[in-house]
Design a protein around this motif. Structure first.
Motif, mmCIF file in Angstrom:
data_model
loop_
_atom_site.group_PDB
_atom_site.id
_atom_site.type_symbol
_atom_site.label_atom_id
_atom_site.label_comp_id
_atom_site.label_asym_id
_atom_site.label_seq_id
_atom_site.Cartn_x
_atom_site.Cartn_y
_atom_site.Cartn_z
ATOM 1 N N ARG A 20 35.537 -62.569 13.563
ATOM 2 C CA ARG A 20 36.897 -63.034 13.334
ATOM 3 C C ARG A 20 37.560 -62.722 14.706
ATOM 4 N N GLU A 21 38.090 -63.799 15.390
ATOM 5 C CA GLU A 21 38.564 -63.891 16.711
ATOM 6 C C GLU A 21 39.849 -64.470 16.730
ATOM 7 N N LEU A 22 40.782 -63.587 17.339
ATOM 8 C CA LEU A 22 42.350 -64.301 17.737
ATOM 9 C C LEU A 22 42.670 -64.576 19.049
ATOM 10 N N ALA A 23 43.447 -65.717 19.247
ATOM 11 C CA ALA A 23 44.283 -65.743 20.629
ATOM 12 C C ALA A 23 45.264 -64.887 20.493
ATOM 13 N N PRO A 24 45.548 -64.357 21.840
ATOM 14 C CA PRO A 24 46.426 -63.426 22.098
ATOM 15 C C PRO A 24 47.910 -63.455 21.293
ATOM 16 N N GLU A 25 48.423 -64.611 21.248
ATOM 17 C CA GLU A 25 49.680 -64.818 20.396
ATOM 18 C C GLU A 25 49.478 -64.897 18.937
ATOM 19 N N ALA A 26 48.169 -64.857 18.496
ATOM 20 C CA ALA A 26 48.066 -64.982 17.129
ATOM 21 C C ALA A 26 48.045 -63.495 16.528
ATOM 22 N N ALA A 27 48.445 -62.495 17.381
ATOM 23 C CA ALA A 27 48.437 -61.132 17.000
ATOM 24 C C ALA A 27 49.828 -60.911 16.084
ATOM 25 N N ARG A 28 50.778 -62.078 16.572
ATOM 26 C CA ARG A 28 52.067 -62.042 15.820
ATOM 27 C C ARG A 28 51.765 -63.118 14.519
ATOM 28 N N GLN A 29 51.566 -62.446 13.481
ATOM 29 C CA GLN A 29 51.235 -63.355 12.020
ATOM 30 C C GLN A 29 51.841 -62.632 11.094
ATOM 31 N N ALA A 30 52.100 -63.356 10.046
ATOM 32 C CA ALA A 30 52.531 -62.837 8.738
ATOM 33 C C ALA A 30 51.897 -63.810 7.485
ATOM 34 N N MET A 31 51.981 -63.125 6.377
ATOM 35 C CA MET A 31 51.454 -63.888 5.408
ATOM 36 C C MET A 31 52.678 -63.781 3.841
ATOM 37 N N VAL A 32 52.530 -65.032 3.321
ATOM 38 C CA VAL A 32 53.498 -65.139 2.325
ATOM 39 C C VAL A 32 52.670 -65.245 0.923
ATOM 40 N N LEU B 129 51.494 -67.543 13.806
ATOM 41 C CA LEU B 129 50.491 -67.836 12.800
ATOM 42 C C LEU B 129 50.972 -67.302 11.314
ATOM 43 N N LEU B 130 51.347 -68.228 10.384
ATOM 44 C CA LEU B 130 51.666 -67.965 9.072
ATOM 45 C C LEU B 130 50.774 -68.396 8.179
ATOM 46 N N PHE B 131 50.399 -67.554 7.430
ATOM 47 C CA PHE B 131 49.593 -67.661 6.073
ATOM 48 C C PHE B 131 50.637 -67.820 5.002
ATOM 49 N N LEU B 132 50.091 -68.650 4.027
ATOM 50 C CA LEU B 132 50.568 -68.940 2.778
ATOM 51 C C LEU B 132 49.897 -68.907 1.501
ATOM 52 N N ASP B 133 49.856 -68.162 0.577
ATOM 53 C CA ASP B 133 49.015 -68.300 -0.667
ATOM 54 C C ASP B 133 49.599 -68.889 -1.737
ATOM 55 N N GLU B 134 49.441 -70.299 -2.103
ATOM 56 C CA GLU B 134 50.164 -70.836 -3.234
ATOM 57 C C GLU B 134 51.700 -70.697 -3.064
ATOM 58 N N LEU C 188 50.202 -72.985 10.772
ATOM 59 C CA LEU C 188 50.302 -72.621 9.278
ATOM 60 C C LEU C 188 48.888 -72.824 8.748
ATOM 61 N N VAL C 189 48.523 -71.867 7.711
ATOM 62 C CA VAL C 189 47.246 -72.194 7.191
ATOM 63 C C VAL C 189 47.578 -71.741 5.497
ATOM 64 N N MET C 190 47.687 -72.788 4.623
ATOM 65 C CA MET C 190 48.166 -72.467 3.172
ATOM 66 C C MET C 190 47.130 -72.955 2.149
ATOM 67 N N SER C 191 47.192 -72.124 1.281
ATOM 68 C CA SER C 191 46.271 -72.596 0.087
ATOM 69 C C SER C 191 47.277 -73.111 -1.036
ATOM 70 N N THR C 192 46.662 -74.253 -1.648
ATOM 71 C CA THR C 192 47.575 -75.028 -2.606
ATOM 72 C C THR C 192 46.411 -75.770 -3.501
ATOM 73 N N HIS C 193 46.934 -75.651 -4.852
ATOM 74 C CA HIS C 193 46.515 -76.512 -6.107
ATOM 75 C C HIS C 193 47.119 -78.102 -6.094
ATOM 76 N N ASN C 194 48.133 -78.028 -5.052
ATOM 77 C CA ASN C 194 49.178 -79.191 -5.188
ATOM 78 C C ASN C 194 48.371 -80.300 -4.171
ATOM 79 N N LEU C 195 47.642 -80.994 -4.656
ATOM 80 C CA LEU C 195 47.005 -82.120 -3.527
ATOM 81 C C LEU C 195 48.092 -82.979 -2.785
ATOM 82 N N GLY C 196 49.253 -83.464 -3.599
ATOM 83 C CA GLY C 196 50.475 -83.982 -2.991
ATOM 84 C C GLY C 196 50.913 -83.238 -2.175
ATOM 85 N N GLN C 197 51.252 -82.166 -2.296
ATOM 86 C CA GLN C 197 51.879 -81.002 -1.284
ATOM 87 C C GLN C 197 50.993 -81.127 -0.024
#
Length: 226
Positions: A57-69, A142-147, A174-183
């Motif tokens: 797992r490798e991160l760019a320096p700015e990706a250290a500032r990340q969060a997850m919803v 970098l923002l992660f979102l789970d459904e 942004l990286v997001m998981s979703t079951h909503n294909l329209g979304q």
């Protein structure tokens, strides 16, 4: 921004991810889709550094500032503003910036005026917007979102989608998981299809939805797989 190479994750006897490789560039909005149990949430958590894994797992320096919803937002038994203060403290944000960041975050998610309300007294949609505000307040690259809209009514889903589209327009990754294909089609610049802990398709959004798929991925897109 982030690169995952040959990532494997195991929970006991279950192999949740099997040699997955994925890279996300600066400013992309990536949607992870696939059937239940395909590995979407596990991949998000692995990318966010929450899981023990094999691989690199490798991160760019700015990706250290990340969060997850998370799909079900966890809010503390505190006021709306104090939920944000806790996030800013944990994020190492200087105290002198807290009031300004709280005001900006609550305005961004249309919760201004509710600063002193108990967070757990908010509606489900409001709690999800608070969770997004809490993540946005630390100004992640970098923002992660789970459904993020799975349990929301149509109006609340629209509100959250508008927020995420605005974040993407601002240049956030942004990286997001979703079951909503329209979304996924409305928001993402790229769609990744997972099944059984493996990536079977990784395409620009237009190509994903306009004939770029084959096999089981195509069956999923047609609604023939849950």
């Amino acid at each position: 921004m982030i690169s995952m190479r040959d990532i494997s994750v195991r929970f006991g006897e279950v192999q949740a991810l099997k040699g997955v490789s994925i890279a996300v560039g600066r400013g992309e909005f990536v949607a992870l889709v696939g059937p239940n149990g395909s590995g979407k949430t596990t991949l998000l958590r692995a990318m966010h550094g929450m899981l023990s894994l094999r691989g690199r797992r490798e991160l760019a320096p700015e990706a250290a500032r990340q969060a997850m919803v998370f799909q079900r937002p966890f809010v503390m038994r505190l006021s709306v503003s104090n939920n944000l203060r806790l996030a800013l403290w944990l994020g190492g944000v200087p105290r002198a910036q807290w009031n300004e960041r709280i005001a900006s975050a609550l305005e961004r998610v249309s919760l201004q005026g509710l600063e002193e309300r108990p967070a757990r007294a908010l509606s489900g949609g409001q709690q999800q917007r608070l969770a997004i505000a809490r993540a946005w307040a630390v100004q992640p690259a970098l923002l992660f979102l789970d459904e993020p809209t799975a349990s929301l009514d149509p109006a609340a889903k629209k509100d959250v989608e508008t927020l995420l589209a605005g974040f993407a327009a601002d240049g956030m990754t942004l990286v997001m998981s979703t079951h909503n294909l329209g979304q996924a089609k409305r928001l993402a610049s790229r769609v990744v299809y997972l099944e059984d802990g493996e990536i079977h398709a990784d395409l620009p959004t237009a190509q994903f939805f306009d004939g770029g798929l084959t096999g089981r991925a195509q069956q999923f897109l047609k609604g023939e797989m849950a």
